[in-house]
Design an enzyme around this catalytic site. Structure first.
Site, PDB file in Angstrom:
ATOM      1  NE  ARG A  43      -3.690  -2.417   0.774  1.00 61.48           N
ATOM      2  CZ  ARG A  43      -4.719  -2.667   1.568  1.00 61.48           C
ATOM      3  NH1 ARG A  43      -5.198  -1.706   2.346  1.00 61.48           N
ATOM      4  NH2 ARG A  43      -5.274  -3.863   1.579  1.00 61.48           N
ATOM      5  CD  GLU A 103      -1.836   2.927   3.831  1.00 59.40           C
ATOM      6  OE1 GLU A 103      -2.377   4.054   3.735  1.00 59.40           O
ATOM      7  OE2 GLU A 103      -2.482   1.872   3.989  1.00 59.40           O
ATOM      8  NE  ARG A 114      -4.237   3.300  12.494  1.00 64.38           N
ATOM      9  CZ  ARG A 114      -5.515   3.372  12.229  1.00 64.38           C
ATOM     10  NH1 ARG A 114      -6.319   2.433  12.611  1.00 64.38           N
ATOM     11  NH2 ARG A 114      -6.011   4.387  11.570  1.00 64.38           N
ATOM     12  CG  HIS A 115      -1.514   2.752   8.122  1.00 62.97           C
ATOM     13  ND1 HIS A 115      -2.137   3.442   9.121  1.00 62.97           N
ATOM     14  CD2 HIS A 115      -2.498   2.203   7.372  1.00 62.97           C
ATOM     15  CE1 HIS A 115      -3.452   3.323   8.983  1.00 62.97           C
ATOM     16  NE2 HIS A 115      -3.703   2.564   7.936  1.00 62.97           N
ATOM     17  CD  GLU A 129      -9.426  -2.343   9.617  1.00 61.07           C
ATOM     18  OE1 GLU A 129      -9.872  -1.185   9.536  1.00 61.07           O
ATOM     19  OE2 GLU A 129      -8.948  -2.976   8.653  1.00 61.07           O
ATOM     20  CB  SER A 153     -11.597  -5.109   7.249  1.00 61.75           C
ATOM     21  OG  SER A 153     -11.493  -4.887   5.890  1.00 61.75           O
ATOM     22  NE  ARG A 172      -2.911  -2.311  10.808  1.00 55.18           N
ATOM     23  CZ  ARG A 172      -3.879  -1.518  10.389  1.00 55.18           C
ATOM     24  NH1 ARG A 172      -5.131  -1.758  10.737  1.00 55.18           N
ATOM     25  NH2 ARG A 172      -3.616  -0.489   9.609  1.00 55.18           N
TER      26      ARG A 172
HETATM   27  P1  AMO Z   1      -8.109  -3.869   4.276  1.00 55.46           P
HETATM   28  O1  AMO Z   1      -7.630  -2.820   3.347  1.00 55.46           O
HETATM   29  O2  AMO Z   1      -8.934  -3.411   5.437  1.00 55.46           O
HETATM   30  O3  AMO Z   1      -8.994  -4.930   3.524  1.00 55.46           O
HETATM   31  O4  AMO Z   1      -6.857  -4.692   4.821  1.00 55.46           O
HETATM   32  C1  AMO Z   1      -7.029  -5.854   5.601  1.00 55.46           C
HETATM   33  C2  AMO Z   1      -6.126  -5.806   6.801  1.00 55.46           C
HETATM   34  O5  AMO Z   1      -4.768  -5.658   6.397  1.00 55.46           O
HETATM   35  C3  AMO Z   1      -4.058  -4.871   7.316  1.00 55.46           C
HETATM   36  N1  AMO Z   1      -3.528  -3.673   6.640  1.00 55.46           N
HETATM   37  C4  AMO Z   1      -2.337  -3.107   6.903  1.00 55.46           C
HETATM   38  N2  AMO Z   1      -1.371  -3.432   7.772  1.00 55.46           N
HETATM   39  C5  AMO Z   1      -0.269  -2.648   7.792  1.00 55.46           C
HETATM   40  N3  AMO Z   1      -0.060  -1.584   6.995  1.00 55.46           N
HETATM   41  C6  AMO Z   1      -0.998  -1.217   6.102  1.00 55.46           C
HETATM   42  N4  AMO Z   1      -0.791  -0.182   5.293  1.00 55.46           N
HETATM   43  C7  AMO Z   1      -2.215  -1.994   6.022  1.00 55.46           C
HETATM   44  N5  AMO Z   1      -3.322  -1.930   5.267  1.00 55.46           N
HETATM   45  C8  AMO Z   1      -4.107  -2.956   5.660  1.00 55.46           C
HETATM   46  C9  AMO Z   1      -5.031  -4.504   8.416  1.00 55.46           C
HETATM   47  C10 AMO Z   1      -6.373  -4.636   7.741  1.00 55.46           C
HETATM   48  O6  AMO Z   1      -7.404  -4.906   8.638  1.00 55.46           O
HETATM   49  N6  AMO Z   1      -9.398  -6.946   0.519  1.00 55.46           N
HETATM   50  C11 AMO Z   1      -9.757  -6.486   1.858  1.00 55.46           C
HETATM   51  C12 AMO Z   1      -9.960  -7.638   2.803  1.00 55.46           C
HETATM   52  C13 AMO Z   1     -11.177  -8.492   2.486  1.00 55.46           C
HETATM   53  O7  AMO Z   1     -12.263  -7.930   2.317  1.00 55.46           O
HETATM   54  O8  AMO Z   1     -11.003  -9.723   2.439  1.00 55.46           O
HETATM   55  C14 AMO Z   1      -8.639  -5.580   2.381  1.00 55.46           C
HETATM   56  O9  AMO Z   1      -7.538  -5.559   1.889  1.00 55.46           O
HETATM   57  O10 AMO Z   1      -4.892  -5.419   9.472  1.00 55.46           O
END
Ligand code: AMO
Length: 429
Positions: A209, A211, A217-218, A352, A355, A403
């Site tokens: 990502r 970000e 947490r990201h 979180e 999701s 996480r």
């Molecule tokens: P989502 O974008 O909420 O959902 O991501 C799912 C989980 O991945 C983790 N996460 C991250 N951890 C660290 N850094 C990040 N930048 C980051 N982004 C996400 C989190 C988050 O809850 N396709 C959907 C999932 C689905 O519907 O099956 C998805 O990617 O713990």
């Protein structure tokens, strides 16, 4: 002679290998601590007891030199662990340059950046190493739970032609002569597999990502654990599998990571099934009561997520689901029931962790929703095709592994749970 870990030496003669952690020279008595993966062991060289050659060898040792030592284990009241090694052979395998770039034994707190620059030294610290042992066991226990519940592990492409999680966090790459993207999640592929008859699949792999902001947490690259299951009636079926997975995993980690959890003074509570389910509108009311200003359609940000976690912690709840999110804030692949969606989040102590939800499996509706959300269905033909020849009701989740470990051990920053974290600034090492 075969090498023995310091934690495994008993009475008798042994060969140990590791790094010189601490050298002390008291004239006629010289000793050093030898550190290996499993622990430390004092090596003691006393004039008259060991040869002059050994005494000379020990006096030349420096911090983090890499050595192989053969000798006899004897009991000792003074030595840590109540035993020490009396060497009869010391072989220096490699010398360490001085000074060390970081003091990983923690006397001088090194900043994050420096620690990650010299991660190989940082991980010589047993407490840091423990984080990755917990990650290892967490993955193992998850895989065991998946196996017990009839899931098949799959692998899908990391290089993709289209992303599912919105354009703003995509990493474009050059793929021969066209543009491609690093996957944000295996979303599209795990859903395609639902039309294949495999029924229950999971995947553990990197997700990327772009970000733009900095939080604890990201990160730009994380380890995503995804599952997808077929023939569901509603998102409730997904939550049932997910909470079972969490409990199985925590039970396993509690058992196999006693030492690691102790190092972090982490008290791991095993939550009861079923986890609390809180509808989005109720969650909004709860956080608004303590000062937040959310209205229907707003996403929970860092602060509100934490607030909700704090409110529930006071009631003794660490793990909970948030359900019935507004359709407008969920992605196109989540099934919508008018104003509400069948999406869900799983949180652990205000963070979180996962999701997902029930997916839209009806081809016509899916195309309509995609268009309404401003997506071009032609770009997603490979995905949509799977919905044209008998796609079944299904659902699943994406789960952030770092996480999970962050919260299990109470780490302040997610980066600590990643060997070589990727952030907007950090690409090397
Ligand atoms: P989502 O974008 O909420 O959902 O991501 C799912 C989980 O991945 C983790 N996460 C991250 N951890 C660290 N850094 C990040 N930048 C980051 N982004 C996400 C989190 C988050 O809850 N396709 C959907 C999932 C689905 O519907 O099956 C998805 O990617 O713990």
């Amino acid at each position: 002679m075969q090498r023995t870990y310091t934690s495994k030496v008993g009475k008798g003669k042994f060969l140990v290998k590791g790094w010189v952690a601490k050298v002390r020279d008291l004239g006629n008595l010289k000793f050093f601590m030898l550190r290996d993966r499993e622990g430390t062991l004092q090596v003691t060289a006393k004039k008259g007891v060991v040869s002059d050659g050994i005494i000379k060898e020990v006096s030349h040792l420096g911090r983090e030199d890499c050595v192989a030592v053969t000798g006899k284990i004897v009991s000792s009241k003074q030595a840590p662990g109540g035993r020490e090694l009396i060497p009869d052979k010391i072989e220096v395998i490699a010398r360490a340059q001085t000074p060390l770039p970081i003091d990983f034994e923690g006397k001088i707190e090194s900043g994050f950046d420096k620690r990650f620059d010299y991660r190989f030294l940082d991980v010589r610290n047993h407490k840091v190493q423990a984080i990755f042992r917990v990650m290892d066991r967490t993955l193992k226990h998850m895989r065991e739970s998946f196996e017990r519940n009839g899931f098949i592990e799959i692998n899908t492409p990391v290089i993709q032609a289209a992303g599912a999680e919105g354009g703003s966090t995509m990493f474009p790459i050059i793929y021969y002569n066209r543009e491609a993207f690093l996957r944000q999640s295996p979303q599209l592929y795990k859903q395609i597999m639902m039309a294949s008859g495999l029924d229950r699949v999971y995947e553990i792999g990197p997700a990327f990502r772009a970000e733009k902001f900095h939080t604890t947490r990201h990160v730009s690259e994380f380890l995503s654990m995804d599952f997808e299951m077929a023939w569901i009636d509603s998102e409730e079926d997904v939550m049932k599998v997910l909470e079972r997975l969490v409990v199985d995993t925590l039970k396993g980690v509690k058992k196999s990571c006693k030492r690691e959890l102790e190092l972090f003074q982490a008290k791991l509570k095993i939550p009861e099934i079923p986890f609390r389910r809180i509808e989005y509108e109720k969650a909004i009311k709860m956080v608004n009561k303590v000062g937040a200003k959310l209205k229907f359609g707003d996403d929970f940000m860092d602060v509100e997520e934490k607030k909700l976690g704090e409110i529930l912690a006071k009631r003794g709840i660490e793990w909970y689901f948030v359900t019935k999110f507004p359709s407008q804030i969920k992605p196109f692949y989540i099934m919508m029931d008018g104003k509400y969606s069948r999406g869900l989040d799983l949180a652990f102590k205000g963070l979180e962790i996962a999701s997902g939800g029930q997916r839209e499996h009806r081809y016509g509706v899916l195309v309509k929703v995609m268009k309404a959300k401003g997506l071009d269905p032609h770009q997603f033909k490979f995905y949509l095709d799977a919905f044209r020849y008998g796609q079944i009701p299904h659902g699943g989740i994406g789960y952030g592994m770092e996480r999970m470990v962050q919260k299990i051990l109470g780490l302040d920053n997610i980066k600590e749970a990643i060997l070589f974290p990727r952030t907007p600034e950090k690409l090397v090492p």
